[in-house]
Design a protein around this motif. Sequence first.
Motif, mmCIF file in Angstrom:
data_model
loop_
_atom_site.group_PDB
_atom_site.id
_atom_site.type_symbol
_atom_site.label_atom_id
_atom_site.label_comp_id
_atom_site.label_asym_id
_atom_site.label_seq_id
_atom_site.Cartn_x
_atom_site.Cartn_y
_atom_site.Cartn_z
ATOM 1 N N ARG A 379 0.831 -1.209 0.000
ATOM 2 C CA ARG A 379 0.000 0.000 0.000
ATOM 3 C C ARG A 379 0.861 1.252 0.000
ATOM 4 O O ARG A 379 0.541 2.249 -0.672
ATOM 5 C CB ARG A 379 -0.906 0.000 1.225
ATOM 6 N N LEU A 380 1.951 1.214 0.766
ATOM 7 C CA LEU A 380 2.850 2.372 0.831
ATOM 8 C C LEU A 380 3.459 2.653 -0.536
ATOM 9 O O LEU A 380 3.565 3.815 -0.959
ATOM 10 C CB LEU A 380 3.952 2.102 1.863
ATOM 11 N N LEU A 381 3.860 1.589 -1.253
ATOM 12 C CA LEU A 381 4.422 1.764 -2.593
ATOM 13 C C LEU A 381 3.379 2.337 -3.543
ATOM 14 O O LEU A 381 3.684 3.215 -4.363
ATOM 15 C CB LEU A 381 4.948 0.425 -3.108
ATOM 16 N N ASP A 382 2.131 1.870 -3.433
ATOM 17 C CA ASP A 382 1.064 2.399 -4.288
ATOM 18 C C ASP A 382 0.851 3.889 -4.031
ATOM 19 O O ASP A 382 0.660 4.668 -4.980
ATOM 20 C CB ASP A 382 -0.233 1.630 -4.030
ATOM 21 N N GLY A 387 1.680 9.421 -6.243
ATOM 22 C CA GLY A 387 2.033 10.799 -5.936
ATOM 23 C C GLY A 387 1.471 11.322 -4.637
ATOM 24 O O GLY A 387 1.548 12.525 -4.363
ATOM 25 N N ASN A 388 0.893 10.448 -3.822
ATOM 26 C CA ASN A 388 0.328 10.886 -2.550
ATOM 27 C C ASN A 388 1.377 11.009 -1.450
ATOM 28 O O ASN A 388 1.089 11.547 -0.380
ATOM 29 C CB ASN A 388 -0.762 9.905 -2.101
ATOM 30 N N LEU A 389 2.562 10.461 -1.697
ATOM 31 C CA LEU A 389 3.669 10.544 -0.737
ATOM 32 C C LEU A 389 4.912 11.037 -1.457
ATOM 33 O O LEU A 389 5.205 10.605 -2.583
ATOM 34 C CB LEU A 389 3.968 9.172 -0.114
ATOM 35 N N SER A 390 5.648 11.941 -0.801
ATOM 36 C CA SER A 390 6.925 12.370 -1.356
ATOM 37 C C SER A 390 7.959 11.260 -1.160
ATOM 38 O O SER A 390 7.757 10.327 -0.373
ATOM 39 C CB SER A 390 7.404 13.658 -0.679
ATOM 40 N N GLN A 391 9.079 11.372 -1.876
ATOM 41 C CA GLN A 391 10.114 10.351 -1.762
ATOM 42 C C GLN A 391 10.661 10.288 -0.336
ATOM 43 O O GLN A 391 10.935 9.204 0.190
ATOM 44 C CB GLN A 391 11.265 10.648 -2.742
ATOM 45 N N GLU A 393 9.053 11.113 2.497
ATOM 46 C CA GLU A 393 8.057 10.480 3.372
ATOM 47 C C GLU A 393 8.005 8.976 3.144
ATOM 48 O O GLU A 393 7.915 8.184 4.089
ATOM 49 C CB GLU A 393 6.686 11.095 3.104
ATOM 50 N N TYR A 394 8.078 8.580 1.869
ATOM 51 C CA TYR A 394 8.047 7.145 1.533
ATOM 52 C C TYR A 394 9.238 6.419 2.143
ATOM 53 O O TYR A 394 9.093 5.346 2.747
ATOM 54 C CB TYR A 394 8.049 6.990 0.015
ATOM 55 N N THR A 395 10.428 7.022 2.014
ATOM 56 C CA THR A 395 11.642 6.386 2.541
ATOM 57 C C THR A 395 11.576 6.238 4.053
ATOM 58 O O THR A 395 11.921 5.195 4.605
ATOM 59 C CB THR A 395 12.883 7.211 2.151
ATOM 60 N N ALA A 396 11.110 7.298 4.758
ATOM 61 C CA ALA A 396 11.052 7.258 6.224
ATOM 62 C C ALA A 396 10.054 6.205 6.711
ATOM 63 O O ALA A 396 10.356 5.416 7.617
ATOM 64 C CB ALA A 396 10.675 8.641 6.764
ATOM 65 N N LYS A 397 8.852 6.195 6.106
ATOM 66 C CA LYS A 397 7.836 5.220 6.535
ATOM 67 C C LYS A 397 8.252 3.806 6.182
ATOM 68 O O LYS A 397 8.039 2.861 6.952
ATOM 69 C CB LYS A 397 6.490 5.555 5.877
#
Length: 576
Positions: A379-382, A387-391, A393-397
């Motif tokens: 789900r996080l990758l989706d 485009g709902n998450l910045s790079q 934010e994605y990396t941290a989560k």
Amino acid sequence: MDNINLQTKKIFLYARKSTDEPERQVLSIEAQMFELREYAKKEGLNIVREFVESKTAKEPGREIFNEMVASIEKNEAEGILAWHPDRLARNSIDGGRIIYLVDTGKITTLKFPTFWFDPTPQGKFMLSIAFGQSKYYVDNLSENIRRGIRQKLRNGIWPAWAPLGYLNDKNQRKIVVDKEKAKYIKRAFEMYATGEYPLSQIRKIINSLGLVGKKGKMLSVSNYQYMLKNKIYYGVIEYNGELYDGKHEPIITKKLFDSVQEVMMNKSKPKTPKLKPYVYRGFFRCGECGCFITTETQKGHNYLRCTKRKNPCQQKYVREEIITSQIKKEIKKVSLSSAWANASINYFENEKMKIAQAESSFAQKARNELVEIETKLDRLLDLQLDGNLSQAEYTAKKQKIILAKKDLEEKISSFGRKSNNRFELAIAFLKDANQAEKYAQQENPERIRDFLKKIGSNFRIADRTLVLDFKNAFKIAEKYHAEALCAEAVSYDFTKSENWRRVRDSNPRRAINPYLVSSEALSTTQPTLQVEQNVTYFILFFYLHLYAIFFYGKNAHDNKRDPSRTPVLRILGGSS
């Protein structure tokens, strides 16, 4: 006429391959040189010097190429012979230098067996296109490689040459454990985690065992420091600051890795100067003022005395051998007979089998949580792709989820082992208590001191006498020491013991029949003692079990959801 001019012109021959590794592109240089020399003979070229280089042209800075260009600028030659323009340049700076030398008349001839060139506007235009195509090829190749690396990382595959301790498996297209080197790497982690070995000593020991680098060279201290910080050894890939869940087999556990990092962080603290290695230095405190007891040598004998740094103290010197003798007596107080130890060990072995069923439900629940984590990652990758998450934010989560997943995977893999370990800790305690008599008879002061540290705490010396508190399970061993020795020799009624009655249930649910244990029954390898028929004996075993857990491993019951904890606490009257 053109051939006559070419014979009089001085021309450099240039050959290049992209890598300096001898095993890669082995025939490239040899093939180029043969073809270029044959072409020079056919065209009647006057080759005055040959330049051979093994380095990529993607970036400027090639030493031999720069030397050739500098010689042309000094008018030592008027042209260049190469296999193709991409051998001369794959970047805009070096390509621009060649074209500029053509513009200024320094280069009047460029010959390629696979490419036509004349020093005319059309020829220079075509040369510029050739250099541009060469740069495009490199740029496109780099992007394709980066895309392939990203896909490998998403699949949990290490994308480069295998690190030390692993091998590249071309058939499986992943890294596999190098069984020979992995055992040395694991040993290095285990040694450093103790905090007793500096990196230099670990390097000396492990290198002597036979661990070498990829090219057969001995590893340096910095190599070991890098190795001990590398997350890949516990199954996580760190690439460009981002963590990925690796699919390769880990060499160590995350728990061991974290212990090493903690030790490494503490190593930066200031070190105290080394002192003379007395056996009991810093081991005891004064029973009167609480200061440390120090050791000094007088007339060939070691004496222990209070440092008297806080308040005036009346305590006198005491000989080291006298304290050693007292330590042996204290150790003997916790010794248990072989009969008691064997009966208890047999009981715990049976309990290990009973708990296995209770563990299965907890293990299944952990596996379900692991599936939920996998779903969260998808789900996080989706969200990131939409485009709902910045790079950032994605990396941290993602990093938090990956670490949580790794912890859960380790818990699942070691769950059964930890549950069994609870009984093994109690069994280890019983074996130690059974061996206490042998430890007390040893003549090695260091081993005697270490065993005392295992069984006791709060060591004090007052009036030349050793005082200590026995730890947890060994308090029980001290309490039953005399009765255990008595039971070893004669028939013994445990129900008549005051100590036994103290640990009985104050409100028993059924009557407890006296149970006589004969010396013949206790001395057998498989004791006939039926523990479940004697509630008091049953509870004592669980007391030993619980005390051993807290003494040998306080983290044994950290997981509150562990179903194997409930029966112990329920019998003892506790709560989960």
